[in-house]
Design a protein around this motif. Structure first.
Motif, PDB file in Angstrom:
ATOM      1  N   GLY A 170     -11.533  11.782  -5.845  1.00  0.00           N
ATOM      2  CA  GLY A 170     -12.103  10.724  -6.762  1.00  0.00           C
ATOM      3  C   GLY A 170     -11.300  10.724  -8.449  1.00  0.00           C
ATOM      4  O   GLY A 170     -10.070  11.372  -8.205  1.00  0.00           O
ATOM      5  N   GLN A 173       2.315   1.878  -3.960  1.00  0.00           N
ATOM      6  CA  GLN A 173       1.392   2.865  -4.590  1.00  0.00           C
ATOM      7  C   GLN A 173       0.734   3.630  -3.895  1.00  0.00           C
ATOM      8  O   GLN A 173      -0.853   3.438  -3.692  1.00  0.00           O
ATOM      9  CB  GLN A 173       0.427   1.151  -4.377  1.00  0.00           C
ATOM     10  N   LYS A 174       1.805   5.000  -3.666  1.00  0.00           N
ATOM     11  CA  LYS A 174       0.379   5.611  -3.012  1.00  0.00           C
ATOM     12  C   LYS A 174      -0.068   6.841  -3.695  1.00  0.00           C
ATOM     13  O   LYS A 174       0.759   6.804  -5.051  1.00  0.00           O
ATOM     14  CB  LYS A 174       1.929   6.549  -2.460  1.00  0.00           C
ATOM     15  N   GLN A 175      -1.546   7.163  -4.301  1.00  0.00           N
ATOM     16  CA  GLN A 175      -1.908   7.975  -4.731  1.00  0.00           C
ATOM     17  C   GLN A 175      -1.543   9.262  -4.701  1.00  0.00           C
ATOM     18  O   GLN A 175      -1.757   9.876  -3.409  1.00  0.00           O
ATOM     19  CB  GLN A 175      -3.617   7.052  -4.618  1.00  0.00           C
ATOM     20  N   PHE A 225      -2.098  12.957  -3.950  1.00  0.00           N
ATOM     21  CA  PHE A 225      -3.760  13.173  -2.969  1.00  0.00           C
ATOM     22  C   PHE A 225      -5.288  14.188  -4.122  1.00  0.00           C
ATOM     23  O   PHE A 225      -6.382  13.506  -3.118  1.00  0.00           O
ATOM     24  CB  PHE A 225      -3.249  14.964  -2.275  1.00  0.00           C
ATOM     25  N   TYR A 276      -6.576  12.779  -6.148  1.00  0.00           N
ATOM     26  CA  TYR A 276      -7.357  11.150  -6.615  1.00  0.00           C
ATOM     27  C   TYR A 276      -8.012  10.464  -4.912  1.00  0.00           C
ATOM     28  O   TYR A 276      -8.582   9.812  -4.841  1.00  0.00           O
ATOM     29  CB  TYR A 276      -6.463  10.594  -7.042  1.00  0.00           C
ATOM     30  N   ARG A 277      -6.919  10.676  -3.508  1.00  0.00           N
ATOM     31  CA  ARG A 277      -7.461   9.711  -2.864  1.00  0.00           C
ATOM     32  C   ARG A 277      -7.865  10.313  -2.414  1.00  0.00           C
ATOM     33  O   ARG A 277      -9.403   9.740  -1.793  1.00  0.00           O
ATOM     34  CB  ARG A 277      -6.462   9.897  -1.590  1.00  0.00           C
ATOM     35  N   TRP A 278      -8.599  11.698  -2.980  1.00  0.00           N
ATOM     36  CA  TRP A 278     -10.071  12.452  -1.389  1.00  0.00           C
ATOM     37  C   TRP A 278     -11.015  12.897  -2.431  1.00  0.00           C
ATOM     38  O   TRP A 278     -11.917  13.027  -1.658  1.00  0.00           O
ATOM     39  CB  TRP A 278      -9.120  13.520  -0.737  1.00  0.00           C
ATOM     40  N   TYR A 306      -8.594  14.542 -10.246  1.00  0.00           N
ATOM     41  CA  TYR A 306      -6.810  14.358 -11.308  1.00  0.00           C
ATOM     42  C   TYR A 306      -7.611  14.001 -12.754  1.00  0.00           C
ATOM     43  O   TYR A 306      -5.891  13.674 -13.677  1.00  0.00           O
ATOM     44  CB  TYR A 306      -7.194  12.523 -10.389  1.00  0.00           C
ATOM     45  N   LYS A 347       0.426  -1.365   0.189  1.00  0.00           N
ATOM     46  CA  LYS A 347      -0.195   0.155  -0.022  1.00  0.00           C
ATOM     47  C   LYS A 347       0.909   0.568  -0.074  1.00  0.00           C
ATOM     48  O   LYS A 347       0.437   2.150  -0.854  1.00  0.00           O
ATOM     49  CB  LYS A 347      -1.172  -0.083   1.711  1.00  0.00           C
ATOM     50  N   LYS A 348       2.026   1.248   1.180  1.00  0.00           N
ATOM     51  CA  LYS A 348       2.914   2.772   0.937  1.00  0.00           C
ATOM     52  C   LYS A 348       3.344   2.481  -0.509  1.00  0.00           C
ATOM     53  O   LYS A 348       3.817   3.696  -0.769  1.00  0.00           O
ATOM     54  CB  LYS A 348       3.974   1.580   1.868  1.00  0.00           C
TER      55      LYS A 348
END
Length: 62
Positions: free
Chosen positions: A49, A39-41, A43, A45-47, A53, A36-37
């Protein structure tokens, strides 16, 4: 999946998990955390969607 099938599936999963030695469960958890570390996405995209992005990539490309 009927309700009975779902209960059977979940019971099998729980039993399989509990049958594993504690060290193996801990090792798998650590591997999952490391993956998981790696494959950091981003910011946005993560928050928010995919759409913000995609817009950012569109503006960045031009």
């Amino acid at each position: 999946m009927a309700g009975n099938d779902y209960v059977k599936f979940m019971t099998e999963q729980v039993v399989r998990y509990l049958d594993q030695p504690k060290e193996e469960r801990k090792r798998k958890r650590q591997e999952k955390k490391q993956l998981k570390k790696q494959q950091k996405q981003p910011f946005l995209y993560r928050w928010f969607g995919v759409i913000p992005y995609a817009v950012m990539l569109l503006f960045k490309r031009k």
